[in-house]
Design an enzyme around this catalytic site. Structure first.
Site, PDB file in Angstrom:
ATOM      1  N   ASP A  13       0.818  -1.226   0.108  1.00  0.00           N
ATOM      2  CA  ASP A  13       0.052   0.027  -0.006  1.00  0.00           C
ATOM      3  C   ASP A  13       0.865   1.131  -0.075  1.00  0.00           C
ATOM      4  OD1 ASP A  13      -3.294   0.112   0.967  1.00  0.00           O
ATOM      5  OD2 ASP A  13      -2.168   1.962   0.936  1.00  0.00           O
ATOM      6  N   ILE A  14       0.237   2.475  -0.355  1.00  0.00           N
ATOM      7  CA  ILE A  14       1.184   3.666  -0.364  1.00  0.00           C
ATOM      8  C   ILE A  14       1.353   4.064   1.209  1.00  0.00           C
ATOM      9  CG2 ILE A  14      -0.975   5.228  -0.680  1.00  0.00           C
ATOM     10  CD1 ILE A  14       1.214   6.641  -2.490  1.00  0.00           C
ATOM     11  N   TYR A  45     -15.274   8.351 -11.686  1.00  0.00           N
ATOM     12  CA  TYR A  45     -14.801   7.182 -11.212  1.00  0.00           C
ATOM     13  C   TYR A  45     -15.562   6.027 -12.122  1.00  0.00           C
ATOM     14  CZ  TYR A  45     -15.253   2.982  -7.950  1.00  0.00           C
ATOM     15  OH  TYR A  45     -15.153   1.716  -7.446  1.00  0.00           O
TER      16      TYR A  45
END
Ligand code: SER
Length: 316
Positions: A35-36, A143
């Protein structure tokens, strides 16, 4: 052969539960969470964990090579409500990250890819009840546009380069372990937190807004089933409709009242109402049922039970 799995976006709402389920099945060391940002201790200490930016091709490629990854689940994305605030960022994150993993698969560095699509691929011209697998798709959110475009590219990479990519159009997902972030369906999670804390909830959607929803255990099971199915069973390489439950804020509020009789619900719709109004109210997932034996377990009553039970225990 045991797969070596990489989950990108592992600290998010889906990733945090999917990672732990995959670790149980394939062994902790065979499932790399990435993950970041950092996530829960359980996620970072029970198996390999890497901080990576899904938009950086070299970083993703190095991670895949370092861990000799065979299967990737790309869950990093910006959701519908946040995407409307940062349209170009949503486009960049959602598309670049997908291209990176599709290209790694095309070049033979990974064997199998899971990429989530969403009910957001549909739009106001789509039939809203029991929305078919193949139908008009004119999404109005950025999105939704990224998810629809992504679906086209997944199918293209499969047809043209033989990439084994599999995808599900998730409905709104309801879970108690990790909060969702920036979606239009998030009210159906917030409501439980506020019900327990304040015995009241002010909903950002109007009372009769029906949306397709699913409890996280079902969503995780669907994700693992589609990935375990033999490749020739996966006939749709854009993305599969996935049904589940369909309910309105009024219905969930009434269900919560059966547990908390004094619960008070109010309604202050905001910009997310227009997004919800453009999405399906319920979904036809016959194709998923036929191709990889999909069947959901949780209904509104059962989901409300587990949500309230687990969140109440957490806050004690
Ligand atoms: N839950 C998502 C959202 O609301 C839909 O996929 O944006």
């Amino acid at each position: 052969m045991t797969p070596k799995i990489l989950i990108i976006g592992a600290c998010g709402q889906i990733g945090s539960e999917l990672t732990m389920s995959l670790r149980q099945i394939h062994g902790n060391k065979n499932v790399v969470a990435a993950d970041i940002r950092e996530g829960k201790d359980e996620l970072m200490t029970s198996g390999p964990f890497e901080i990576i930016n899904a938009m950086d091709y070299d970083v993703v490629k190095n991670c895949v090579e370092k861990h000799q990854i065979t299967d990737v689940y790309l869950l990093a994305a910006m959701l519908s409500a946040t995407g409307e605030k940062f349209p170009m960022k949503a486009w960049d994150l959602n598309m670049n990250s997908l291209f990176h993993v599709l290209n790694l698969a095309k070049d033979g560095l990974i064997k199998k890819l899971f990429w989530p699509s969403s009910i957001a691929v549909f739009g106001p011209t789509t039939p809203r009840e029991n929305t078919p697998q193949f139908t008009i798709m004119e999404p109005t959110t950025v999105y939704g546009i990224t998810k629809q475009t992504g679906e086209r590219w997944c199918e293209y990479y499969h047809n043209k380069y033989g990439v084994d990519v599999r995808s599900i159009r998730y409905p709104g997902l309801i879970s108690w372990k990790t909060l969702p972030g920036g979606g239009t369906t998030d009210y159906a999670v917030d409501i439980f937190h506020k019900a327990i804390k304040d015995n009241a909830y002010d909903c950002f959607l109007s009372e009769n807004t029906a949306l397709p929803m699913m409890y996280m255990d079902d969503a995780v099971r669907a994700t693992m089933s589609i990935m375990e199915a033999p490749s020739d069973a996966i006939k749709i390489r854009s993305s599969y409709n996935l049904g589940g439950i369909s309910f309105t804020p009024d219905m969930i509020s009434k269900e919560i009242k059966t547990h908390l009789p004094d619960f008070k619900m109010s309604y202050t719709p905001d910009f997310r109402q227009a997004i919800a109004d453009s999405w399906p109210m319920s979904i036809d997932d016959t194709a998923a049922q036929n191709d990889w034996n999909w069947k959901h377990n949780y209904d509104l009553k059962e989901m409300t039970n587990v949500m309230l039970k687990n969140l109440s225990t957490e806050t004690v």
